[in-house]
Design a protein around this motif. Structure first.
Motif, mmCIF file in Angstrom:
data_model
loop_
_atom_site.group_PDB
_atom_site.id
_atom_site.type_symbol
_atom_site.label_atom_id
_atom_site.label_comp_id
_atom_site.label_asym_id
_atom_site.label_seq_id
_atom_site.Cartn_x
_atom_site.Cartn_y
_atom_site.Cartn_z
ATOM 1 N N THR A 115 3.848 6.872 -6.427
ATOM 2 C CA THR A 115 5.232 6.393 -6.417
ATOM 3 C C THR A 115 5.701 6.109 -5.001
ATOM 4 O O THR A 115 6.290 5.055 -4.732
ATOM 5 C CB THR A 115 6.152 7.440 -7.087
ATOM 6 N N PHE A 116 5.445 7.035 -4.073
ATOM 7 C CA PHE A 116 5.852 6.826 -2.678
ATOM 8 C C PHE A 116 5.080 5.669 -2.050
ATOM 9 O O PHE A 116 5.665 4.845 -1.336
ATOM 10 C CB PHE A 116 5.641 8.099 -1.849
ATOM 11 N N ASP A 117 3.777 5.609 -2.292
ATOM 12 C CA ASP A 117 2.967 4.525 -1.725
ATOM 13 C C ASP A 117 3.454 3.162 -2.212
ATOM 14 O O ASP A 117 3.637 2.236 -1.425
ATOM 15 C CB ASP A 117 1.489 4.702 -2.090
ATOM 16 N N LEU A 118 3.664 3.057 -3.507
ATOM 17 C CA LEU A 118 4.109 1.789 -4.079
ATOM 18 C C LEU A 118 5.519 1.435 -3.598
ATOM 19 O O LEU A 118 5.783 0.301 -3.190
ATOM 20 C CB LEU A 118 4.057 1.873 -5.606
ATOM 21 N N GLY A 119 6.407 2.421 -3.623
ATOM 22 C CA GLY A 119 7.790 2.183 -3.199
ATOM 23 C C GLY A 119 7.891 1.758 -1.747
ATOM 24 O O GLY A 119 8.514 0.728 -1.420
ATOM 25 N N LEU A 120 7.285 2.520 -0.848
ATOM 26 C CA LEU A 120 7.370 2.185 0.578
ATOM 27 C C LEU A 120 6.577 0.913 0.899
ATOM 28 O O LEU A 120 6.973 0.134 1.762
ATOM 29 C CB LEU A 120 6.901 3.356 1.438
ATOM 30 N N GLY A 121 5.482 0.688 0.190
ATOM 31 C CA GLY A 121 4.723 -0.541 0.394
ATOM 32 C C GLY A 121 5.548 -1.762 0.028
ATOM 33 O O GLY A 121 5.597 -2.750 0.777
#
Length: 133
Positions: A115-121
């Motif tokens: 979730t964090f990787d996708l969101g910040l990406g």
């Protein structure tokens, strides 16, 4: 828009520097090795190759975080910082999604990582688009 870009860079840098430095300091306690470290039948403490690989990946993440952080203070690096963050975060997200499809559903902490990787990406990709327009 500049404040939005700075906030995204700051969040990205903090997460990368924190996660990367944790892998460099204590690779066995990183999430991907924690399950193995908790298994009394496995001895990771003496596995130099595994520890070496974890520390190398952690240091790469820290240096990526430093480049991202520099974009806050050096406006000429802002585009580069957002690109680095986009590549690293979306790269991790794509790898996690491939693993989700081929290996099955991981634990809750790995899903949170996705979730964090996708969101910040995606947020960094939006910032790249803003700069280009």
């Amino acid at each position: 828009m500049e404040i939005f870009q700075i906030i995204i860079l700051l969040l990205s840098a903090i997460l990368m520097i924190y996660a990367g430095s944790a892998r460099v300091r204590q690779p066995v306690n990183s999430l991907c090795l924690k399950a193995y470290a908790d298994n009394p039948d496995l001895k990771l403490a003496g596995e130099v190759d595994v520890l070496n690989e974890m520390r190398a990946a952690g240091a790469s993440i820290v240096f990526g975080g430093v480049i991202i952080l520099l974009g806050i203070f050096i406006p000429e690096l802002r585009f580069t910082s957002h690109m680095v963050a986009t590549v690293i975060f979306l790269g991790h997200a794509i790898g996690r999604l491939i693993s989700l499809k081929t290996d099955g559903k991981p634990g809750q902490q790995m899903i949170m990582g996705l979730t964090f990787d996708l969101g910040l990406g995606l947020l960094n990709a939006v910032c790249v688009a803003i700069i280009l327009l």
